[in-house]
Design a protein around this motif. Structure first.
Motif, PDB file in Angstrom:
ATOM      1  N   UNK A   1       0.827  -1.208   0.000  1.00  0.00           N
ATOM      2  CA  UNK A   1       0.000   0.000   0.000  1.00  0.00           C
ATOM      3  C   UNK A   1       0.863   1.261   0.000  1.00  0.00           C
ATOM      4  N   UNK A   2       2.024   1.189   0.667  1.00  0.00           N
ATOM      5  CA  UNK A   2       2.938   2.325   0.725  1.00  0.00           C
ATOM      6  C   UNK A   2       3.835   2.465  -0.493  1.00  0.00           C
ATOM      7  N   UNK A   3       3.668   1.565  -1.475  1.00  0.00           N
ATOM      8  CA  UNK A   3       4.463   1.643  -2.682  1.00  0.00           C
ATOM      9  C   UNK A   3       5.874   1.097  -2.531  1.00  0.00           C
ATOM     10  N   UNK A   4       6.153   0.423  -1.428  1.00  0.00           N
ATOM     11  CA  UNK A   4       7.491  -0.101  -1.175  1.00  0.00           C
ATOM     12  C   UNK A   4       7.730  -1.392  -1.942  1.00  0.00           C
ATOM     13  N   UNK A   5       6.681  -2.204  -2.075  1.00  0.00           N
ATOM     14  CA  UNK A   5       6.786  -3.418  -2.888  1.00  0.00           C
ATOM     15  C   UNK A   5       5.668  -3.417  -3.925  1.00  0.00           C
ATOM     16  N   UNK A   6       5.887  -4.121  -5.030  1.00  0.00           N
ATOM     17  CA  UNK A   6       4.901  -4.206  -6.106  1.00  0.00           C
ATOM     18  C   UNK A   6       3.913  -5.342  -5.831  1.00  0.00           C
ATOM     19  N   UNK A   7       2.833  -5.388  -6.603  1.00  0.00           N
ATOM     20  CA  UNK A   7       1.855  -6.470  -6.473  1.00  0.00           C
ATOM     21  C   UNK A   7       2.517  -7.829  -6.724  1.00  0.00           C
ATOM     22  N   UNK A   8       3.322  -7.994  -7.801  1.00  0.00           N
ATOM     23  CA  UNK A   8       3.969  -9.307  -8.002  1.00  0.00           C
ATOM     24  C   UNK A   8       4.869  -9.702  -6.823  1.00  0.00           C
ATOM     25  N   UNK A   9       5.575  -8.730  -6.249  1.00  0.00           N
ATOM     26  CA  UNK A   9       6.425  -9.024  -5.087  1.00  0.00           C
ATOM     27  C   UNK A   9       5.567  -9.412  -3.890  1.00  0.00           C
ATOM     28  N   UNK A  10       4.460  -8.707  -3.690  1.00  0.00           N
ATOM     29  CA  UNK A  10       3.541  -9.032  -2.593  1.00  0.00           C
ATOM     30  C   UNK A  10       3.030 -10.466  -2.734  1.00  0.00           C
ATOM     31  N   UNK A  11       2.554 -10.818  -3.921  1.00  0.00           N
ATOM     32  CA  UNK A  11       2.032 -12.171  -4.147  1.00  0.00           C
ATOM     33  C   UNK A  11       3.137 -13.197  -3.917  1.00  0.00           C
ATOM     34  N   UNK A  12       4.333 -12.917  -4.422  1.00  0.00           N
ATOM     35  CA  UNK A  12       5.466 -13.835  -4.242  1.00  0.00           C
ATOM     36  C   UNK A  12       5.779 -14.015  -2.756  1.00  0.00           C
ATOM     37  N   UNK A  13       5.783 -12.918  -2.006  1.00  0.00           N
ATOM     38  CA  UNK A  13       6.028 -12.994  -0.557  1.00  0.00           C
ATOM     39  C   UNK A  13       4.962 -13.838   0.129  1.00  0.00           C
ATOM     40  N   UNK A  14       3.706 -13.599  -0.227  1.00  0.00           N
ATOM     41  CA  UNK A  14       2.600 -14.313   0.417  1.00  0.00           C
ATOM     42  C   UNK A  14       2.624 -15.805   0.099  1.00  0.00           C
ATOM     43  N   UNK A  15       3.185 -16.180  -1.054  1.00  0.00           N
ATOM     44  CA  UNK A  15       3.278 -17.598  -1.409  1.00  0.00           C
ATOM     45  C   UNK A  15       4.192 -18.357  -0.435  1.00  0.00           C
ATOM     46  N   UNK A  16       5.094 -17.632   0.242  1.00  0.00           N
ATOM     47  CA  UNK A  16       6.032 -18.284   1.166  1.00  0.00           C
ATOM     48  C   UNK A  16       5.418 -18.515   2.546  1.00  0.00           C
ATOM     49  N   UNK A  17       4.305 -17.852   2.840  1.00  0.00           N
ATOM     50  CA  UNK A  17       3.653 -17.995   4.141  1.00  0.00           C
ATOM     51  C   UNK A  17       2.793 -19.254   4.156  1.00  0.00           C
ATOM     52  N   UNK A  18       2.700 -19.887   5.311  1.00  0.00           N
ATOM     53  CA  UNK A  18       1.742 -20.971   5.501  1.00  0.00           C
ATOM     54  C   UNK A  18       0.463 -20.317   6.013  1.00  0.00           C
ATOM     55  N   UNK A  19      -0.459 -20.075   5.108  1.00  0.00           N
ATOM     56  CA  UNK A  19      -1.665 -19.323   5.449  1.00  0.00           C
ATOM     57  C   UNK A  19      -2.788 -20.248   5.884  1.00  0.00           C
ATOM     58  N   UNK A  20      -3.473 -19.850   6.929  1.00  0.00           N
ATOM     59  CA  UNK A  20      -4.645 -20.561   7.419  1.00  0.00           C
ATOM     60  C   UNK A  20      -5.837 -20.086   6.600  1.00  0.00           C
ATOM     61  N   UNK A  21      -6.867 -20.917   6.501  1.00  0.00           N
ATOM     62  CA  UNK A  21      -8.046 -20.536   5.725  1.00  0.00           C
ATOM     63  C   UNK A  21      -9.159 -20.000   6.611  1.00  0.00           C
ATOM     64  N   UNK A  22     -10.134 -19.380   5.947  1.00  0.00           N
ATOM     65  CA  UNK A  22     -11.314 -18.887   6.653  1.00  0.00           C
ATOM     66  C   UNK A  22     -12.510 -18.906   5.716  1.00  0.00           C
TER      67      UNK A  22
END
Length: 171
Positions: free
Chosen positions: A119-140
């Motif tokens: 949101x602050x423009x520090x990382x791009x959308x592709x970088x954000x998605x790539x970062x999130x792919x490394x997390x073990x995310x719980x579902x809801x």
């Protein structure tokens, strides 16, 4: 049928659609998860916040067949569409949607830190998605409408005490 869980400081035999007092990932409604561990963590956090010594993991059966007649939005993993949907729910005052049920990853505090960088423009959308792919995310699951609540049935409540004792209450 599959089991889903809702962590609370109360037994919730009859779920309700509620307006949150803060912005949530998928908007207003009734939130559950397929992760018993995640539900337990939520109960422990709420007990600490409220200063109480007892909480409950409420267990429900989800009727997958009932979902077929509903307007469902499904995010299997973090995507640009998921990021945009979560951001709208969390940041756009008055944003609402017409889905009965939304299913997807939880944007917890760690994930939301990455959202803030985006949101602050520090990382791009592709970088954000790539970062999130490394997390073990719980579902809801978000049950957003009264109609959606017909897909779940209360099974039991597991009492959680601060000293980790558990007692089951079945209806």
């Amino acid at each position: 049928m599959s089991k889903i869980y809702h962590g609370s400081i109360e037994v919730v035999e009859s779920p309700e659609i509620r307006q949150p007092n803060r912005s949530l990932d998928y908007g207003s409604g009734f939130y559950t998860t397929t992760s018993l561990v995640q539900a337990n963590k939520l109960v422990e956090r709420r007990m600490k916040e409220k200063g109480v010594s007892v909480g409950h993991v409420n267990v429900y059966e989800l009727d997958i067949n009932v979902l077929k007649s509903m307007n469902v939005l499904l995010f299997e993993r973090p995507t640009e569409e998921w990021v945009n949907f979560v951001m709208k729910n969390r940041t756009e005052r008055g944003f609402t949607h017409d889905y009965d049920i939304v299913y997807g990853p939880v944007a917890d505090d760690n994930v939301y830190t990455q959202f803030t960088l985006y949101e602050g423009g520090i990382i791009s959308m592709p970088t954000l998605i790539q970062e999130l792919q490394t997390y073990k995310l719980v579902d809801q699951y978000l049950f957003h409408t009264e109609k959606s609540l017909t897909a779940i049935k209360f099974v039991e409540s597991i009492e959680i005490k601060r000293n980790n004792e558990c007692n089951n209450h079945t209806r």
